[in-house]
Design a protein around this motif. Structure first.
Motif, mmCIF file in Angstrom:
data_model
loop_
_atom_site.group_PDB
_atom_site.id
_atom_site.type_symbol
_atom_site.label_atom_id
_atom_site.label_comp_id
_atom_site.label_asym_id
_atom_site.label_seq_id
_atom_site.Cartn_x
_atom_site.Cartn_y
_atom_site.Cartn_z
ATOM 1 N N VAL A 38 4.735 73.287 23.912
ATOM 2 C CA VAL A 38 5.460 72.224 24.603
ATOM 3 C C VAL A 38 6.144 71.401 23.525
ATOM 4 C CG1 VAL A 38 5.289 70.171 26.058
ATOM 5 C CG2 VAL A 38 3.866 72.173 26.549
ATOM 6 N N ALA A 39 7.442 71.230 23.627
ATOM 7 C CA ALA A 39 8.201 70.502 22.614
ATOM 8 C C ALA A 39 7.934 69.002 22.731
ATOM 9 C CB ALA A 39 9.690 70.775 22.784
ATOM 10 N N PRO A 40 8.014 68.269 21.616
ATOM 11 C CA PRO A 40 7.935 66.807 21.706
ATOM 12 C C PRO A 40 9.008 66.275 22.664
ATOM 13 C CG PRO A 40 7.753 67.526 19.431
ATOM 14 C CD PRO A 40 8.126 68.744 20.230
ATOM 15 N N PHE A 41 8.682 65.160 23.346
ATOM 16 C CA PHE A 41 9.557 64.691 24.421
ATOM 17 C C PHE A 41 10.953 64.333 23.934
ATOM 18 C CE2 PHE A 41 7.397 60.630 23.261
ATOM 19 C CZ PHE A 41 8.496 59.821 23.025
ATOM 20 N N PRO A 69 10.451 72.480 27.147
ATOM 21 C CA PRO A 69 10.916 71.135 26.807
ATOM 22 C C PRO A 69 10.161 70.081 27.609
ATOM 23 C CG PRO A 69 12.767 72.604 27.262
ATOM 24 C CD PRO A 69 11.529 73.305 27.726
ATOM 25 N N GLN A 70 10.014 68.907 27.016
ATOM 26 C CA GLN A 70 9.282 67.824 27.671
ATOM 27 C C GLN A 70 10.190 66.610 27.858
ATOM 28 O OE1 GLN A 70 6.131 65.299 25.700
ATOM 29 N NE2 GLN A 70 4.793 66.506 27.032
ATOM 30 N N LEU A 71 10.147 66.026 29.065
ATOM 31 C CA LEU A 71 10.954 64.860 29.403
ATOM 32 C C LEU A 71 10.060 63.653 29.597
ATOM 33 C CD1 LEU A 71 12.686 67.405 30.131
ATOM 34 C CD2 LEU A 71 13.758 66.015 31.911
ATOM 35 N N LEU A 72 10.566 62.489 29.206
ATOM 36 C CA LEU A 72 9.836 61.233 29.353
ATOM 37 C C LEU A 72 10.446 60.343 30.438
ATOM 38 C CD1 LEU A 72 7.481 59.561 27.981
ATOM 39 C CD2 LEU A 72 9.247 58.532 26.540
ATOM 40 N N ASN A 97 6.191 64.138 30.772
ATOM 41 C CA ASN A 97 5.207 63.454 29.934
ATOM 42 C C ASN A 97 4.647 62.231 30.656
ATOM 43 O OD1 ASN A 97 4.008 61.627 28.040
ATOM 44 N ND2 ASN A 97 5.081 62.629 26.363
ATOM 45 N N LEU A 98 3.381 62.332 31.054
ATOM 46 C CA LEU A 98 2.631 61.197 31.587
ATOM 47 C C LEU A 98 1.412 60.933 30.713
ATOM 48 C CD1 LEU A 98 2.733 61.960 35.426
ATOM 49 C CD2 LEU A 98 3.978 60.161 34.211
ATOM 50 N N SER A 137 5.735 71.273 35.047
ATOM 51 C CA SER A 137 4.337 70.989 34.743
ATOM 52 C C SER A 137 4.230 69.534 34.309
ATOM 53 C CB SER A 137 3.814 71.916 33.636
ATOM 54 O OG SER A 137 4.519 71.705 32.419
ATOM 55 N N LEU A 138 3.026 69.011 34.331
ATOM 56 C CA LEU A 138 2.783 67.636 33.895
ATOM 57 C C LEU A 138 1.819 67.640 32.716
ATOM 58 C CD1 LEU A 138 2.141 65.744 37.280
ATOM 59 C CD2 LEU A 138 4.330 66.343 36.217
ATOM 60 N N LYS A 139 1.977 66.669 31.840
ATOM 61 C CA LYS A 139 0.977 66.418 30.790
ATOM 62 C C LYS A 139 0.504 64.981 30.964
ATOM 63 C CE LYS A 139 -0.047 67.123 25.912
ATOM 64 N NZ LYS A 139 -0.781 65.880 25.623
ATOM 65 N N ILE A 140 -0.780 64.815 31.252
ATOM 66 C CA ILE A 140 -1.316 63.492 31.547
ATOM 67 C C ILE A 140 -2.529 63.214 30.661
ATOM 68 C CG2 ILE A 140 -0.586 63.852 33.944
ATOM 69 C CD1 ILE A 140 -3.553 63.925 34.730
#
Length: 257
Positions: A38-41, A69-72, A97-98, A137-140
């Motif tokens: 997972v790439a940095p946001f 890719p990760q979105l904030l 990104n959560l 997907s989510l990252k929490i």
């Protein structure tokens, strides 16, 4: 290209300023064991369709590694515009990104700072999911202030077709300090219908083996443990590596990076 094994499936965690495109490319050239990263946001921006510079970490797309890719973003329309841009670049999945605990992010109700407000997360997903072309997907974290935050949120997410949820087994207010809470991760598994990925303080193969005794998970994410010991994913999957081979590989990796 990274070796692909069915079990366990190991992600390289997004570490801002560290696991960027240069690190990922050279890491995969010299080491094996990770299945995806997972790439940095990507920093939120008002005009994501013009975000060439901010997308530099994920362009051009590199088929040697499955990259997500990760979105904030917390504005639904901005999120969708950026997601469309990533879809056009060939990405089939993105991550929301959560989990970011950094105070300047959390104070804006982004990252883990949004976890105390499940109604806002649900409203965001209601707006985004019907229009999204990629998988999501989510990252929490377990919560920002309290573990109960994730236990409240997770059942609400069952109605959405998320590909998975990655849980860093700490609270946002902990930042990266203090202990992780594998027992709380297991409680999350009891209340969620989604596939959950464990993240947090896997620093040695024995750490993984100990967690595996109690956590029934197919997928795992490793961050600081991988940076400290780039052989770790391979050691988890394939066993110990000789000191001589470690020295030679690490020297070549160091010299190239």
């Amino acid at each position: 290209m990274a070796e692909i094994h069915s079990t366990p499936f190991i992600y390289m965690a997004p570490l801002r300023g560290i696991t960027d495109t240069l690190f990922r490319r050279i890491y995969c050239k010299h080491f094996s064991g990770i299945n995806a990263a997972v790439a940095p946001f990507i920093n939120p921006q008002r005009k994501p369709v013009r975000s060439d510079k901010l997308l530099a970490d994920v362009t051009p797309r590199d088929d040697r590694l499955l990259l997500i890719p990760q979105l904030l973003n917390t504005d639904g329309d901005d999120f969708l515009a950026l997601a469309q841009r990533l879809y056009d670049l060939g990405y089939e999945e993105i991550n929301w990104n959560l989990g970011c605990p950094v105070p300047m992010v959390a104070r804006k109700m982004r990252g883990s700072g949004l976890l105390p407000f499940p109604e806002k997360i649900v409203a965001f997903l209601e707006h985004v999911m019907p229009r999204l072309k990629t998988r999501l997907s989510l990252k929490i974290r377990l919560g920002y202030h309290d573990h109960k935050e994730s236990l409240t949120l997770l059942p609400l997410l069952d109605r959405y077709p998320l590909s998975e949820i990655i849980i860093h087994a700490r609270l946002g207010k902990q930042l990266y300090r203090g202990t992780t809470y594998p027992d709380s991760f297991m409680l999350c598994q009891e209340v969620s219908a989604h596939r959950l990925v464990y993240n947090g303080d896997i620093n040695t193969p024995s750490d993984y083996e100990e967690l595996k005794k109690s956590i029934n998970a197919e997928r795992w994410m490793i961050g600081r443990g991988l940076v400290a010991n780039p052989f770790l994913p391979s050691e988890i999957k394939n066993g110990p590596i000789s000191d001589q081979l470690k020295y030679e590989k690490l020297r070549r990796f160091h010299d190239e990076i």
